[in-house]
Enzyme design. Structure first.
Site, short mmCIF file in Angstrom:
data_model
loop_
_atom_site.label_atom_id
_atom_site.label_comp_id
_atom_site.label_asym_id
_atom_site.label_seq_id
_atom_site.Cartn_x
_atom_site.Cartn_y
_atom_site.Cartn_z
N HIS A 122 0.80 -1.01 -0.07
CA HIS A 122 -0.17 0.16 -0.05
C HIS A 122 0.87 1.24 0.08
CE1 HIS A 122 -3.18 -2.67 2.27
NE2 HIS A 122 -3.55 -2.26 0.96
N LYS A 139 -15.85 -7.53 4.86
CA LYS A 139 -14.66 -8.06 5.76
C LYS A 139 -14.59 -7.93 7.10
CE LYS A 139 -11.24 -7.10 1.82
NZ LYS A 139 -10.10 -6.55 1.23
N SER A 177 -2.95 -7.70 3.47
CA SER A 177 -3.33 -7.39 4.61
C SER A 177 -3.96 -8.51 5.42
CB SER A 177 -4.56 -6.30 4.70
OG SER A 177 -4.05 -5.12 4.27
O1 PNS Z 1 -9.14 -2.90 0.39
P1 PNS Z 1 -10.30 -3.35 -0.04
O2 PNS Z 1 -11.06 -3.85 1.03
O3 PNS Z 1 -10.35 -4.34 -1.31
O4 PNS Z 1 -11.14 -1.89 -0.35
C1 PNS Z 1 -12.49 -2.10 -1.10
C2 PNS Z 1 -13.10 -0.83 -1.17
C3 PNS Z 1 -13.29 -0.09 0.21
C4 PNS Z 1 -12.32 0.29 -1.94
C5 PNS Z 1 -14.58 -0.95 -1.97
O5 PNS Z 1 -15.30 -1.84 -1.33
C6 PNS Z 1 -15.26 0.30 -2.15
O6 PNS Z 1 -15.11 0.97 -2.91
N1 PNS Z 1 -16.32 0.77 -1.09
C7 PNS Z 1 -17.00 1.90 -1.24
C8 PNS Z 1 -18.53 1.47 -1.54
C9 PNS Z 1 -19.00 1.82 -2.73
O7 PNS Z 1 -18.83 3.00 -3.08
N2 PNS Z 1 -19.45 0.90 -3.80
C10 PNS Z 1 -20.20 1.28 -5.08
C11 PNS Z 1 -19.12 1.37 -6.17
S1 PNS Z 1 -17.91 -0.06 -6.26
#
Ligand code: PNS
Length: 162
Positions: A18, A42, A132
């Site tokens: 990251h 998660k 992670s």
């Molecule tokens: O590190 P991660 O858990 O892979 O991150 C995933 C994350 C948090 C970036 C993803 O779940 C996300 O974009 N969540 C926001 C919710 C959202 O806007 N969803 C609709 C469009 S994808």
């Protein structure tokens, strides 16, 4: 016009992979927001506020410039945050084809929702195996996570989980 981007993620906890993406993305934009997002899919190890605090320390100790802001977001769409701060780009680190498959639908939906583009960045191959979830597992079983995470994260995990 200021070029503003967001690096979103769970960061539970932040890894060297990251941080590598954050450092290099910080050099490409005027302002980079590292956004800790609650991911309901998660089981979290660390509270959001703890993840933010560790990321702030890791960024401060890294080579990233002073243009990095660490924040969190737990209500609403990710693109709403982008709109609020004037960001037109999301940056995601891609380690493998698995990440491409996971990220591609989100990238398309985020562009459709608000015109926010997603840029995929390749982390240094030295970090390609680091995740992670792997760090959480090694830490929970008493292993040394120092090779995989920023110093602040290693110190915190070693202090809190042992
Ligand atoms: O590190 P991660 O858990 O892979 O991150 C995933 C994350 C948090 C970036 C993803 O779940 C996300 O974009 N969540 C926001 C919710 C959202 O806007 N969803 C609709 C469009 S994808």
């Amino acid at each position: 016009m200021r070029r503003i981007a967001v690096v979103p993620g769970s960061f539970d906890p932040a890894t060297l992979g990251h941080l590598d993406v954050i450092e290099r993305a910080a050099g490409l934009f005027d302002e980079l927001h590292v956004l800790v997002v609650h991911n309901p899919d998660k089981n979290a190890l660390l509270p959001i506020a703890q993840r933010v605090s560790l990321l702030e320390r890791a960024v401060a100790e890294s080579g990233a410039g002073g243009n990095v802001v660490v924040a969190s977001w737990s209500v609403g769409l990710l693109v709403d945050y982008c709109t609020d701060v004037g960001a037109s780009v999301l940056v995601k680190g891609i380690r493998s084809q698995v990440d491409v498959a996971y990220e591609t639908p989100m990238a398309i939906v985020n562009r459709n929702l608000a015109g926010v583009e997603t840029i995929f960045m390749l982390p240094d191959p030295a970090h390609a195996h680091v995740s992670s979830s792997l760090v959480r597992q090694v830490a929970a079983l008493g292993g040394d996570v120092a090779p995989y995470v920023p110093r602040a994260v290693a110190e915190f995990l070693q202090g809190s989980l042992r």
